[in-house]
Design an enzyme around this catalytic site. Structure first.
Site, mmCIF file in Angstrom:
data_model
loop_
_atom_site.group_PDB
_atom_site.id
_atom_site.type_symbol
_atom_site.label_atom_id
_atom_site.label_comp_id
_atom_site.label_asym_id
_atom_site.label_seq_id
_atom_site.Cartn_x
_atom_site.Cartn_y
_atom_site.Cartn_z
ATOM 1 N N TRP A 71 0.832 -1.198 0.000
ATOM 2 C CA TRP A 71 0.000 0.000 0.000
ATOM 3 C C TRP A 71 0.868 1.250 0.000
ATOM 4 C CZ3 TRP A 71 0.631 -3.339 3.931
ATOM 5 C CH2 TRP A 71 0.676 -2.924 5.247
ATOM 6 N N ASP A 72 0.820 2.125 0.977
ATOM 7 C CA ASP A 72 1.490 3.435 0.874
ATOM 8 C C ASP A 72 2.905 3.317 0.278
ATOM 9 O OD1 ASP A 72 -0.755 3.982 2.295
ATOM 10 O OD2 ASP A 72 0.255 4.877 4.014
ATOM 11 N N GLU A 82 -3.731 12.651 6.167
ATOM 12 C CA GLU A 82 -2.672 11.658 6.109
ATOM 13 C C GLU A 82 -1.632 11.976 5.040
ATOM 14 O OE1 GLU A 82 -4.305 7.621 7.564
ATOM 15 O OE2 GLU A 82 -5.391 8.028 5.722
#
Ligand code: FRU
Length: 450
Positions: A80-81, A328
Site C-alpha cells: 500500500w502506501d 494523512e
C-alpha cells in the site's frame, strides 16, 4: 553603530514626512510601501467547515475506473502506501541507473485489515521505473522501532546516504508482540535511519547496508500536536495521528523540514470561529456536538543546520479542527514559486455533518508557513469514480506532478459489486496545477515513476 542609528533615525523621519505629504495630497503612499518588510511570521492556516463542502466529481478530479483484472506487483505481499527515493530537492533519484521506491508491505497470508499491524517497509528497484523488483526489507527487522512501521519518506544526499523517515507504531522492535487489543492505543513516533545503497553488478540488484541506529526524532508536544494520552482522554472516535513524515527542502531558503500528520494538541479541543467560516455561514450552520473530536492537522518541524535528525517542532501548517480527523501523508511540491501542500483523507474521517470523498486534497500558498487556501475552492484534487469510491488511495504527488497510489478495494460490477482486494500499485496519474486549480491530465502504467 552610532552612525547607523543616526542614519536609521534620519530615514525614518524623512520617510514619515514624505508619507504625510503624500497623505495630504491623497497620493498613493509609495514611500510607506517601500519601508514595510514582508512578514514571514508563521501563521496557522485553516481548512474550514465552510470550505470543506460541495465536493462534486468531474472529469478534472475523478480517476479512471480500475480494471478488475489488475496485475499484482508481488504475488505474496499486500502493498500500500508507496514513496520514491528522491534527492533533497524532491527529484526522482537514480542509483547506478536504478530508480527506487519504498512501500508498506505485509504478507498476503494475513487478513487485509490486519496488514496495518504487520506493516513493514520494503524497497523495490527498476531501471525503467515500471517493472519493479523487490529488494527486501529496508532495514534489519530486529533494528526497527515500533511494533510495525508505517508510512514515511526517503531522500538520498550528495554523499550517497539514504535517509529513511518512517512512523514507529506501537512499541517493541520484535514483531512477535501480541496484536494490539485496542487500535486506539497505538503510539506513533517519527524515526530516522540512514544507510548505504549499492549495486551488486553480478546479481543486477541494489543492496542496502551499513544502517545507523534507528532514532526517534519527533514526538507530539501536547500543545500543537495531540499526544496518545490526550486523544484517549477525549475518547476520540478515530485513532489519533503523529505519523507519515515527509522530507521537504524549501527551494527559497534552503531550509529542511519534516512535514507530518498530526492532531491538534490541548486537553479541551474547541471548534473556533476560524475553523468554521464567515459570519453568515456560522449563523446558519451550527457546529454539531462532537465535531471538536475531529481535529486533524498538518505538522511541520525544522531540521536544524546540517542535521538530518535534530528537529525543532513548529506550529502546524494547517488546522482542520471540526472538519476532519485525518490529514494523512501530507507533502509539499513547489511550482511557480507557490507551495502546494497535499494530503489524503477518507470519507469516514470527516466531522459530523460534513461529507467528502476518499481523496487527494490540496492547498496552495506563496509562503511556506501561512495563508494556505484550498485548491478548487474546497481542496479536492483527486477522487475515485462514484460507483467505485474506494478503489484507490494514498495518492502521493511527485515533483513532476505524477501521482502514485495503490489499489485499495475494487467493486466488481459484474458480480454483485463484490469487493476485489487490491494491495498493489495503481496506475500512476498525471495532474496539472494552475494557480489555485488542478486537473487530472493523464494515466501512466501501474506504479510508474517518471
Ligand atoms: C494511509 C495510512 C497512513 C499510515 C498507514 C498505516 O494509507 O493510514 O497514514 O502510515 O496507512 O497502514
Amino acid at each position: 553603530m552610532k552612525k547607523q542609528l543616526l542614519k536609521a533615525i534620519k530615514y525614518t523621519v524623512i520617510g514619515g514626512m514624505l508619507a504625510s505629504i503624500l497623505f495630504a495630497f491623497n497620493l498613493p503612499q509609495v514611500a510607506e510601501a517601500k519601508t514595510t518588510t514582508v512578514n514571514e511570521e508563521p501563521k496557522v492556516s485553516y481548512w474550514t467547515r465552510q470550505q470543506a463542502q460541495n465536493f462534486k466529481l468531474s472529469s478534472k478530479n475523478t480517476s479512471p475506473e480500475i480494471d478488475k483484472y489488475f496485475p499484482l506487483a508481488v504475488n505474496n505481499l499486500w502493498i500500500w502506501d508507496t514513496w520514491p527515493l528522491t534527492t533533497e530537492e524532491g527529484k526522482i533519484a537514480k542509483v547506478n541507473g536504478y530508480k527506487v521506491i519504498f512501500a508498506l508491505t505485509a504478507p498476503r497470508s494475513i487478513g487485509w485489515n490486519d496488514r496495518h499491524f504487520e506493516a513493514a517497509i520494503r524497497y523495490f528497484y527498476s531501471k525503467d521505473g515500471v517493472s519493479w523488483k523487490m529488494g527486501g526489507l529496508a532495514y534489519k527487522n530486529e533494528d526497527a522501532l515500533g511494533q510495525m512501521q508505517w508510512a514515511g519518506s526517503s531522500i538520498i544526499t550528495k554523499d550517497n546516504k539514504v535517509h529513511l523517515y518512517y512512523t514507529a507504531t506501537g512499541r517493541s522492535g520484535a514483531k512477535n508482540d501480541p496484536r494490539p487489543e485496542n487500535y486506539y492505543n497505538l503510539e506513533q513516533r517519527i524515526v530516522e535511519t540512514s544507510f548505504d545503497i549499492k549495486e551488486d553488478k553480478k546479481k543486477k540488484s541494489l543492496k542496502l547496508s551499513n544502517w545507523s541506529k534507528h532514532k526517534v526524532i519527533l514526538q507530539p508536544d501536547g500543545k500543537y500536536y495531540q499526544t496518545k494520552e490526550q486523544s484517549l482522554a477525549l475518547n476520540a472516535p478515530i485513532v489519533y495521528s503523529f505519523r507519515d513524515p515527509s522530507f521537504f527542502k524549501d527551494p527559497k531558503t534552503g531550509k529542511k523540514y519534516i512535514i507530518f500528520e498530526g492532531n491538534t494538541g490541548g486537553d479541551n479541543p474547541v471548534v473556533q470561529k476560524q475553523n468554521i467560516g464567515n459570519w453568515e455561514y456560522r449563523k446558519n450552520n451550527p457546529v454539531p456536538e462532537g465535531a471538536e473530536k475531529y481535529n486533524g492537522n498538518i505538522g511541520i518541524a525544522e531540521l536544524k543546520g546540517k542535521s538530518y535528525t535534530d528537529l525543532k517542532l513548529l506550529p502546524p501548517l494547517l488546522d482542520a479542527t471540526g472538519v476532519n480527523q485525518q490529514l494523512e501523508r501530507p507533502h509539499i511540491v513547489v511550482k511557480n514559486s507557490k507551495y502546494y501542500l497535499f494530503t489524503i483523507s477518507h470519507a469516514f474521517t470527516y466531522a459530523p455533518r460534513l461529507q467528502g470523498p476518499d481523496g487527494l486534497y490540496g492547498f496552495v500558498s506563496s509562503s511556506l508557513q501561512k495563508n494556505y487556501k484550498p485548491l478548487n475552492k474546497n481542496g479536492l484534487v483527486i477522487a475515485n469514480p462514484k460507483d467505485n469510491d474506494v478503489q484507490t488511495y494514498s495518492w502521493l504527488v511527485m515533483d513532476n506532478l505524477t501521482v502514485l497510489s495503490f489499489i485499495n478495494e475494487v467493486k466488481d460490477h459484474e458480480n454483485n459489486d463484490n469487493t476485489i482486494l487490491g494491495g498493489t500499485f495503481a496506475p500512476t496519474l498525471n495532474i496539472s496545477l494552475d494557480k489555485d486549480t488542478s486537473k487530472i491530465t493523464g494515466v501512466l502504467p501501474y506504479g510508474a515513476i517518471r
